[in-house]
Write a protein that holds these residues in place. Structure first.
Motif, PDB file in Angstrom:
ATOM      1  N   ILE A 135      34.025  25.196  32.421  1.00 18.83           N
ATOM      2  CA  ILE A 135      34.697  26.490  32.350  1.00 18.83           C
ATOM      3  C   ILE A 135      36.064  26.293  31.713  1.00 18.83           C
ATOM      4  O   ILE A 135      36.949  25.648  32.295  1.00 18.83           O
ATOM      5  CB  ILE A 135      34.851  27.101  33.751  1.00 18.83           C
ATOM      6  N   PRO A 136      36.295  26.830  30.502  1.00 19.87           N
ATOM      7  CA  PRO A 136      37.598  26.675  29.836  1.00 19.87           C
ATOM      8  C   PRO A 136      38.635  27.620  30.441  1.00 19.87           C
ATOM      9  O   PRO A 136      38.374  28.809  30.634  1.00 19.87           O
ATOM     10  CB  PRO A 136      37.299  27.039  28.384  1.00 19.87           C
ATOM     11  N   LEU A 137      39.808  27.077  30.736  1.00 19.96           N
ATOM     12  CA  LEU A 137      40.888  27.862  31.323  1.00 19.96           C
ATOM     13  C   LEU A 137      42.183  27.602  30.556  1.00 19.96           C
ATOM     14  O   LEU A 137      42.244  26.696  29.713  1.00 19.96           O
ATOM     15  CB  LEU A 137      41.061  27.512  32.802  1.00 19.96           C
ATOM     16  N   HIS A 138      43.209  28.372  30.867  1.00 17.98           N
ATOM     17  CA  HIS A 138      44.478  28.267  30.141  1.00 17.98           C
ATOM     18  C   HIS A 138      45.634  28.375  31.127  1.00 17.98           C
ATOM     19  O   HIS A 138      45.623  29.238  32.021  1.00 17.98           O
ATOM     20  CB  HIS A 138      44.585  29.377  29.082  1.00 17.98           C
ATOM     21  N   LEU A 139      46.621  27.507  30.960  1.00 18.56           N
ATOM     22  CA  LEU A 139      47.793  27.500  31.834  1.00 18.56           C
ATOM     23  C   LEU A 139      48.856  28.453  31.299  1.00 18.56           C
ATOM     24  O   LEU A 139      49.019  28.598  30.076  1.00 18.56           O
ATOM     25  CB  LEU A 139      48.377  26.093  31.923  1.00 18.56           C
ATOM     26  N   ARG A 140      49.586  29.062  32.188  1.00 22.16           N
ATOM     27  CA  ARG A 140      50.733  29.878  31.788  1.00 22.16           C
ATOM     28  C   ARG A 140      51.990  29.009  31.723  1.00 22.16           C
ATOM     29  O   ARG A 140      52.037  27.916  32.298  1.00 22.16           O
ATOM     30  CB  ARG A 140      50.957  31.009  32.791  1.00 22.16           C
ATOM     31  N   TYR A 141      52.992  29.509  31.026  1.00 23.18           N
ATOM     32  CA  TYR A 141      54.282  28.827  31.021  1.00 23.18           C
ATOM     33  C   TYR A 141      54.914  28.978  32.397  1.00 23.18           C
ATOM     34  O   TYR A 141      55.007  30.082  32.938  1.00 23.18           O
ATOM     35  CB  TYR A 141      55.195  29.408  29.945  1.00 23.18           C
ATOM     36  N   LEU A 142      55.346  27.857  32.960  1.00 22.17           N
ATOM     37  CA  LEU A 142      55.933  27.850  34.303  1.00 22.17           C
ATOM     38  C   LEU A 142      57.444  27.735  34.221  1.00 22.17           C
ATOM     39  O   LEU A 142      58.007  27.366  33.174  1.00 22.17           O
ATOM     40  CB  LEU A 142      55.359  26.690  35.120  1.00 22.17           C
ATOM     41  N   ALA A 143      58.100  28.032  35.307  1.00 25.95           N
ATOM     42  CA  ALA A 143      59.561  27.955  35.368  1.00 25.95           C
ATOM     43  C   ALA A 143      60.025  26.506  35.200  1.00 25.95           C
ATOM     44  O   ALA A 143      59.305  25.568  35.561  1.00 25.95           O
ATOM     45  CB  ALA A 143      60.054  28.515  36.694  1.00 25.95           C
ATOM     46  N   PRO A 144      61.205  26.289  34.629  1.00 25.78           N
ATOM     47  CA  PRO A 144      61.729  24.921  34.495  1.00 25.78           C
ATOM     48  C   PRO A 144      61.832  24.229  35.845  1.00 25.78           C
ATOM     49  O   PRO A 144      62.004  24.873  36.893  1.00 25.78           O
ATOM     50  CB  PRO A 144      63.114  25.141  33.874  1.00 25.78           C
ATOM     51  N   ALA A 145      61.732  22.880  35.824  1.00 27.36           N
ATOM     52  CA  ALA A 145      61.770  22.109  37.076  1.00 27.36           C
ATOM     53  C   ALA A 145      62.379  20.746  36.803  1.00 27.36           C
ATOM     54  O   ALA A 145      62.381  20.258  35.665  1.00 27.36           O
ATOM     55  CB  ALA A 145      60.368  21.961  37.662  1.00 27.36           C
ATOM     56  N   GLU A 146      62.907  20.132  37.850  1.00 22.53           N
ATOM     57  CA  GLU A 146      63.452  18.780  37.753  1.00 22.53           C
ATOM     58  C   GLU A 146      62.334  17.800  37.403  1.00 22.53           C
ATOM     59  O   GLU A 146      61.247  17.842  37.978  1.00 22.53           O
ATOM     60  CB  GLU A 146      64.086  18.363  39.076  1.00 22.53           C
ATOM     61  N   GLY A 147      62.582  16.919  36.448  1.00 12.66           N
ATOM     62  CA  GLY A 147      61.605  15.923  36.061  1.00 12.66           C
ATOM     63  C   GLY A 147      60.683  16.337  34.935  1.00 12.66           C
ATOM     64  O   GLY A 147      59.968  15.505  34.370  1.00 12.66           O
TER      65      GLY A 147
END
Length: 518
Positions: free
Chosen positions: A385-397
């Motif tokens: 099943i092909p899926l797609h990630l959304r842009y996430l908030a900035p984070a440490e590391g």
């Protein structure tokens, strides 16, 4: 207020009445290998005030929580959902969903439960089948700790240690269902513990009718193909002096496919991860036997995967409309997806909980071997099943982790002409989200989820690259310097044009007039 405690064993297991002791309001017995189900039925006027307000304005209300820990179920307690917190709701005749709904759910189950119904809920289709709820909400919720504390404060007295102990036992439960019956005006709270060794020991409470059943599946000679048989012992504490034998049958829409599956993302995941389902067999043997027993009815049985995707990840309906692409992934068609699904929005600007997806899988054809042992051999197969990630908030590391629950996988047998009616039974479970996407007489054969690598969690974790906050400080500083430098350069040019531009323009004008005279 009524209580029902049921120990459900597998076919062939039983307990002799002599092994049980009934004294007053207590029943005791040895350990049994069984699933335990506790159901509490509460009248509307017995509920806390805030809960009365919630259910009074509902036409349909179903809260379902499923543990992230893998567990084994037995018939007839087979209905499954992806792990997490599920909320299915249909408002009353006025059609208004109150703004107090989300704060109330948050106080009961956790502060991060939904913002508001208009922002967070999604609509379920009502144009095809009318037996589905109107709105759906999903939230990843690992524990019931907040609910346990809430229930202790509302249901238990300070001197009632047994009440607190029973609520604490919910921390080890596999599922919790809360449903409001608008006909009888009662709230049913049902908790389920997994198939394991359970001590038979139940004590009733004053002014509470408690029924205890120690049951197992059975196959009487009069059993119809669409029915499930149950036999065992029943006792009403405080009323019966010894257990009474019982046997009954009922039509059940949820069956055991006696098959397993696992779900895992292919590596490397990237920003477009692929979820691979690995199923233990191409066609459950008992499903084939069921079809043989019902050869006088035309039914179509196909496998499905039902996903509840948090807003951090989504499926693209346009990509899943390409039949050739689907065939390469052992998929047949996209049967349902939440609408609308924003394909571009980053996760941190979205209020909607996410999306649900129903995909029809494409198993390999059954073996045509003439050898019986080869014909009945269970062949492992996969679907992707092909899926797609959304842009996430900035984070440490520079990385964040998201969790994606296992889907529910089942074979749905849809009747072509009518089908069996399913009257309410003691273990009925409806309004699961996906059952509202099928005709009313559909039978669901559930495939048991098994974690990959011998683990226990029914959640996949994906590591997602994001903007590194530590490095972003230099980006911010560099951007500010570049902007200020560009602004200073523009100002300097404008000042230069103001100071010297007049003479320059006048000189150019004199040269032009001199040229014209010549």
């Amino acid at each position: 207020m009524r209580e029902r405690v049921t120990y459900v064993q597998k076919l062939g297991d039983s307990l002799e009445p002599s092994a049980l002791t009934v004294e007053g309001g207590t029943i005791k017995g040895p350990e049994v290998h069984a699933v335990r189900e506790d159901r509490l039925t509460i009248a509307l006027n017995e509920l806390p005030t805030e809960l009365q307000t919630l259910v009074a304005g509902a036409q349909d209300l179903h809260i379902r929580w499923v543990s992230t820990t893998a567990y084994e179920a037995v018939s007839p307690l087979l209905a499954r959902l992806p792990p997490g917190f599920h909320f299915f709701f249909t408002p009353g005749k006025d059609g208004i969903v109150g703004n107090k709904l989300c704060p109330l759910l948050g106080s009961i189950f956790g502060s991060d439960i939904c913002l508001s119904p208009n922002e967070s809920f999604t609509s379920l289709p009502k144009d095809t089948f009318s037996h589905s709820a109107a709105f759906q909400y999903f939230q990843q919720l690992e524990t019931l700790s907040q609910f346990i504390q809430y229930a202790k404060g509302r249901l238990c007295r300070s001197t009632d240690a047994s009440c607190s102990a029973r609520l604490d036992a919910l921390s080890k439960a596999s599922s919790l269902d809360i449903s409001y019956d608008t006909v009888q005006h009662v709230l049913r709270v049902t908790a389920l513990w997994p198939y394991q060794r359970q001590q038979v020991h139940v004590t009733s409470h004053p002014q509470l009718r408690t029924e205890v059943g120690i049951l197992s599946t059975d196959k009487p000679q009069t059993l119809e193909p669409h029915e499930i048989g149950i036999s065992g012992l029943l006792t009403v504490l405080g009323q019966d002096f010894k257990p009474s034998p019982t046997m009954f049958t009922f039509a059940s829409r949820h069956r055991d496919a006696e098959s397993t599956f696992s779900a895992q993302f292919l590596t490397p995941t990237g920003l477009h991860p692929t979820l691979r389902l690995r199923l233990a067999s191409s066609a459950p043997l008992n499903l084939s036997q069921h079809d043989d027993d019902n050869n006088d009815q035309d039914t179509t049985c196909v496998p499905y995967a039902y996903l509840t995707l948090p807003r951090t990840i989504f499926a693209d309906r346009y990509q899943l409309s390409d039949l050739l692409f689907l065939a390469s992934k052992n998929l047949t068609a996209l049967r349902y997806m939440t609408q609308p699904v924003d394909l571009e929005a980053p996760e941190y600007v979205m209020a909607q909980w996410g999306s649900s997806v129903l995909l029809e899988l494409s198993p390999p054809p059954p073996s045509t071997s003439s050898q019986p042992e080869k014909k009945n051999e269970r062949e492992e197969w996969t679907a992707e099943i092909p899926l797609h990630l959304r842009y996430l908030a900035p984070a440490e590391g520079g990385y964040s982790a998201i969790s994606v629950p296992y889907p529910a996988v089942f074979w749905a047998c849809v009747p072509e002409h009518g089908g069996v009616e399913f009257p309410p039974n003691p273990f009925e479970k409806v309004k699961l989200g996906y059952d509202g996407l099928f005709e009313d007489g559909t039978v669901f054969w559930h495939v048991e989820p098994r974690p990959v690598g011998g683990g226990t969690s029914l959640v996949n974790v994906v590591r997602v690259p994001v903007l590194d906050l530590e490095k972003a400080r230099w980006v911010n500083a560099g951007t500010a310097v570049a902007v200020l430098g560009g602004f200073a350069w523009v100002v300097w040019k404008l000042v230069g044009l103001y100071m010297y531009g007049g003479d320059g323009v006048e000189g150019e004008g004199e040269k032009a007039r001199e040229k014209k005279r010549q």
